[in-house]
Design a protein around this motif. Structure first.
Motif, PDB file in Angstrom:
ATOM      1  N   TYR A  69       5.773  -8.019  -9.745  1.00 43.61           N
ATOM      2  CA  TYR A  69       5.397  -6.715  -9.202  1.00 43.61           C
ATOM      3  C   TYR A  69       4.298  -6.866  -8.162  1.00 43.61           C
ATOM      4  N   PHE A  70       3.263  -7.648  -8.468  1.00 38.02           N
ATOM      5  CA  PHE A  70       2.150  -7.790  -7.542  1.00 38.02           C
ATOM      6  C   PHE A  70       2.546  -8.604  -6.317  1.00 38.02           C
ATOM      7  N   ALA A  71       3.440  -9.557  -6.488  1.00 36.83           N
ATOM      8  CA  ALA A  71       3.922 -10.325  -5.339  1.00 36.83           C
ATOM      9  C   ALA A  71       4.688  -9.420  -4.378  1.00 36.83           C
ATOM     10  N   GLU A  72       5.538  -8.563  -4.933  1.00 36.66           N
ATOM     11  CA  GLU A  72       6.293  -7.647  -4.090  1.00 36.66           C
ATOM     12  C   GLU A  72       5.372  -6.627  -3.440  1.00 36.66           C
ATOM     13  N   LEU A  73       4.392  -6.131  -4.188  1.00 38.03           N
ATOM     14  CA  LEU A  73       3.432  -5.180  -3.636  1.00 38.03           C
ATOM     15  C   LEU A  73       2.646  -5.810  -2.493  1.00 38.03           C
ATOM     16  N   ALA A  74       2.225  -7.070  -2.663  1.00 33.19           N
ATOM     17  CA  ALA A  74       1.458  -7.759  -1.619  1.00 33.19           C
ATOM     18  C   ALA A  74       2.254  -7.842  -0.326  1.00 33.19           C
ATOM     19  N   ARG A  75       3.542  -8.105  -0.442  1.00 36.91           N
ATOM     20  CA  ARG A  75       4.382  -8.183   0.763  1.00 36.91           C
ATOM     21  C   ARG A  75       4.355  -6.862   1.524  1.00 36.91           C
ATOM     22  N   VAL A  96       1.964  -4.512   1.348  1.00 39.28           N
ATOM     23  CA  VAL A  96       0.616  -4.283   1.870  1.00 39.28           C
ATOM     24  C   VAL A  96       0.406  -5.054   3.168  1.00 39.28           C
ATOM     25  N   ILE A  97       0.833  -6.312   3.198  1.00 43.51           N
ATOM     26  CA  ILE A  97       0.678  -7.128   4.409  1.00 43.51           C
ATOM     27  C   ILE A  97       1.433  -6.495   5.567  1.00 43.51           C
ATOM     28  N   ARG A  98       2.632  -6.019   5.309  1.00 43.50           N
ATOM     29  CA  ARG A  98       3.438  -5.393   6.367  1.00 43.50           C
ATOM     30  C   ARG A  98       2.743  -4.150   6.926  1.00 43.50           C
ATOM     31  N   GLU A  99       2.199  -3.310   6.034  1.00 49.05           N
ATOM     32  CA  GLU A  99       1.526  -2.100   6.487  1.00 49.05           C
ATOM     33  C   GLU A  99       0.240  -2.426   7.225  1.00 49.05           C
ATOM     34  N   ALA A 100      -0.490  -3.439   6.754  1.00 48.91           N
ATOM     35  CA  ALA A 100      -1.736  -3.822   7.412  1.00 48.91           C
ATOM     36  C   ALA A 100      -1.474  -4.359   8.816  1.00 48.91           C
ATOM     37  N   LYS A 138       7.186   1.071  -4.279  1.00 46.64           N
ATOM     38  CA  LYS A 138       6.145   0.097  -3.932  1.00 46.64           C
ATOM     39  C   LYS A 138       5.780   0.156  -2.450  1.00 46.64           C
ATOM     40  N   ALA A 139       6.776   0.397  -1.602  1.00 44.01           N
ATOM     41  CA  ALA A 139       6.488   0.509  -0.171  1.00 44.01           C
ATOM     42  C   ALA A 139       5.568   1.687   0.101  1.00 44.01           C
ATOM     43  N   ALA A 140       5.793   2.798  -0.612  1.00 47.00           N
ATOM     44  CA  ALA A 140       4.940   3.972  -0.424  1.00 47.00           C
ATOM     45  C   ALA A 140       3.546   3.739  -0.982  1.00 47.00           C
ATOM     46  N   VAL A 141       3.447   3.058  -2.124  1.00 47.80           N
ATOM     47  CA  VAL A 141       2.124   2.720  -2.677  1.00 47.80           C
ATOM     48  C   VAL A 141       1.328   1.934  -1.646  1.00 47.80           C
ATOM     49  N   ALA A 142       1.961   0.928  -1.039  1.00 46.51           N
ATOM     50  CA  ALA A 142       1.275   0.106  -0.042  1.00 46.51           C
ATOM     51  C   ALA A 142       0.909   0.922   1.188  1.00 46.51           C
TER      52      ALA A 142
END
Length: 351
Positions: A75-81, A83-87, A295-299
């Protein structure tokens, strides 16, 4: 070979350095012809914008930290991906830090790691208290993920209690009445496991199914071996559940293995549903029904909210519109989730 500078681009394009800067920053008052000539010079010379220098001139580093308990949890690995994209969309670089769910590590992250190295922090805490979050004088802007630690910082999460209630209601709707909560906890609290347990208990109460304390299966960690051991233990004790609500997909995948080794069919004998919609659940046998947070929306919400706070902090109280002190009330953002039904509750072709 020396790295090309803005003066080299200007000389090659036959324009001023100011014009090159205007093109780089996409100012509208540059003619299309000049814009094209400058861009061709940039491409020819291989010039790259020095984002670090740009950020430092604004008094910032352009770096944000994403702090999660464990990097190898899917879950956190997918979330990190995400977050990086949005950043990247906001020209921000992401520093990823693993806290190990250790309070001292989480406190260090909350304080900005004791330096001005990061402009802001996205933190998924497991060990912090509400007091830790509220006492943050001088700390960088922070967005919390997961369950709300009362007030003190911006917060982004799904409605975990509602999601667990919906998942349990689905199992009840299948005619299952001996539903165990793998990872469930009896103690009250503000954590994710506590919220999901409350949703599970609310669904049982609504359906008139008595709650048995032994139906909550606490685990030492939320990984596949923990789910496998918890279910193996109740089966050895003679318990015969007809459904499992697992508080994350890792527990559910471990439970599926134990059920298979015990000769129990899924979903015919035991229906199983998890949380998080990680990739492994789409390829398990049977495929795993799950609660899927966006997850994309959370990020996206977390990064955009943090970016706004960073901008407000840099511009001062007048720009924030917050009145005296320049501090706006923390925001609590709830992101959508959905129930994804697959073979572990619906059978072949389900979902």
């Amino acid at each position: 070979m020396a790295r090309p500078r803005i003066k080299d681009v200007a000389r090659h394009a036959g324009v001023s350095e100011k014009t090159v800067s205007n093109v780089i920053n996409d100012y509208v008052h540059v003619s299309e012809r000049t814009r094209r000539v400058v861009r061709e010079a940039i491409d020819h010379l291989g010039y790259r914008v020095n984002l670090a220098g740009r950020h430092l001139r604004k008094g910032r580093t352009g770096i944000i930290a994403l702090v999660v308990p464990e990097l190898d949890v899917p879950y956190f690995a997918e979330l990190a991906r995400h977050v990086i994209r949005e950043a990247e969309r906001l020209s921000l670089t992401v520093l990823i830090h693993q806290s190990g769910a250790d309070r001292e590590h989480e406190l260090a992250a909350l304080a900005g790691f004791g330096s001005d190295f990061v402009d802001g922090i996205i933190l998924s805490p497991l060990a912090l208290t509400a007091d830790d979050v509220s006492d943050r004088a001088g700390a960088p802007p922070t967005v919390l993920l997961g369950e709300l630690l009362e007030e003190g910082a911006d917060h982004v999460a799904i409605d975990n209690e509602k999601a667990a209630r919906e998942a349990t209601e689905h199992l009840i709707g299948l005619g299952r009445c001996n539903i165990l909560a793998v990872g469930g906890v009896e103690a009250p609290g503000l954590g994710t496991a506590e919220a999901r347990t409350r949703g599970y208990l609310a669904a049982l109460a609504q359906a008139g199914i008595p709650h048995r304390p032994e139906a909550l299966l606490p685990v030492g960690d939320f990984r596949m071996p923990d789910g496998a051991r918890a279910v193996a233990g109740v089966l050895r004790a003679g318990e015969r559940p007809d459904a499992l609500l697992c508080l994350n997909d890792q527990l559910a995948l471990g439970a599926l293995r134990t059920l298979y080794e015990s000769g129990l069919r899924v979903p015919e004998d035991v229906a199983v549903i998890g949380f998080d919609d990680v990739e492994g659940g789409r390829f398990s046998v049977p495929t795993l029904s799950t609660v899927a947070p966006d997850k994309a929306a959370v990020a996206r919400v977390a990064v955009e909210l943090l970016h706004r706070r960073i901008e407000e902090a840099a511009q001062g109280p007048e720009a924030s519109g917050a009145g005296s002190g320049g501090v706006q009330s923390p925001q609590d953002r709830v992101v959508s989730h959905r129930l994804v039904l697959r073979e572990s509750t619906e059978g072949p072709g389900g979902g």
